[in-house]
Design a protein around this motif. Structure first.
Motif, PDB file in Angstrom:
ATOM      1  N   SER A   1       5.979  40.678  48.346  1.00  0.00           N
ATOM      2  CA  SER A   1       6.707  39.716  49.191  1.00  0.00           C
ATOM      3  C   SER A   1       7.668  38.870  48.355  1.00  0.00           C
ATOM      4  N   GLY A   2       7.387  38.747  47.051  1.00  0.00           N
ATOM      5  CA  GLY A   2       8.203  37.913  46.186  1.00  0.00           C
ATOM      6  C   GLY A   2       7.921  36.425  46.329  1.00  0.00           C
TER       7      GLY A   2
ATOM      8  N   PRO B   1       5.960  33.237  45.565  1.00  0.00           N
ATOM      9  CA  PRO B   1       5.007  32.766  44.555  1.00  0.00           C
ATOM     10  C   PRO B   1       3.697  32.245  45.148  1.00  0.00           C
ATOM     11  N   GLU B   2       3.738  31.715  46.365  1.00  0.00           N
ATOM     12  CA  GLU B   2       2.519  31.207  47.009  1.00  0.00           C
ATOM     13  C   GLU B   2       1.532  32.329  47.317  1.00  0.00           C
ATOM     14  N   ASP B   3       2.015  33.570  47.406  1.00  0.00           N
ATOM     15  CA  ASP B   3       1.147  34.708  47.713  1.00  0.00           C
ATOM     16  C   ASP B   3       0.544  35.346  46.462  1.00  0.00           C
ATOM     17  N   ARG B   4       0.930  34.878  45.263  1.00  0.00           N
ATOM     18  CA  ARG B   4       0.506  35.535  44.023  1.00  0.00           C
ATOM     19  C   ARG B   4      -1.018  35.631  43.892  1.00  0.00           C
ATOM     20  N   LEU B   5      -1.749  34.595  44.248  1.00  0.00           N
ATOM     21  CA  LEU B   5      -3.199  34.601  44.077  1.00  0.00           C
ATOM     22  C   LEU B   5      -3.941  34.797  45.403  1.00  0.00           C
TER      23      LEU B   5
END
Length: 190
Positions: free
Chosen positions: A43-44, A46-50
């Motif tokens: 998705s790109g 950053p909030e979805d990284r973890l």
């Protein structure tokens, strides 16, 4: 009538795998290694990284890091998206971590092996799963519990042991504490 928390295991709800324990310090270190290595999501954002962190994935998964992070069923229709046994591949980029040692030592065949975080104040809706789910606490607090429809609650301690929850029964999980609850969860594929 009040129902006391489960302080000892009730085999109808929780079973602790006997004779098998893992180093809490090594589990915590493996989690840190995971967090350092996990790439940005497709998705790109950053909030979805973890979010939706998986250790196992399906063959030819588009995103091996997050393939195991999705639920097995559509919550509205009940449609089943996959079988647990499809998650047979351990992430190649994590084979040097303690998580891989855990994976190889399990006394059952795992399906989705995931790192699941409940932030303070979060709660899951009451639901059932298609198979039992094993939990090992990486970080927790006394106010993070699994709740069964019977009213019993269960706290998974950071003891390096595998706690198998009978998630075929209606259950939920909540974090009423002030710190994140992070569990390594492993769905039993057999």
């Amino acid at each position: 009538m009040s129902v006391a928390p489960l302080t000892t295991t009730d085999p109808e709800l929780v079973e602790v795998v006997p004779g098998l324990g893992f180093s809490y310090d090594k589990l915590l270190n493996a989690y840190r290694q995971y967090v350092e290595r996990v790439p940005m999501p497709l998705s790109g954002n950053p909030e979805d990284r973890l979010r939706r962190l998986g250790l196992t994935h399906r063959v030819n998964a588009e995103d091996p890091w997050r393939d195991a992070g999705n639920g097995q069923f559509n919550q509205e229709t009940g449609e089943k998206y996959f079988e647990e046994s499809e998650f047979s591949v351990f992430n190649e980029d994590l084979r040097d971590t303690y998580f891989h040692e855990v994976f190889k030592s399990l006394p059952f065949r795992p399906g989705r092996m995931r790192l699941v975080t409940l932030h303070p104040g979060e709660i899951y809706h009451m639901h059932t799963d298609a198979s039992r789910v094993a939990h090992m606490a990486i970080r927790t607090n006394e106010d993070s519990r699994l709740l069964f429809r019977s009213g019993h609650t269960y706290h998974v301690p950071t003891d390096g042991r595998i706690h198998i929850l009978n998630t075929l029964r209606h259950h939920s999980a909540y974090n009423a504490g002030g710190t994140d609850r992070i569990h390594l969860t492993m769905t039993l594929a057999d």
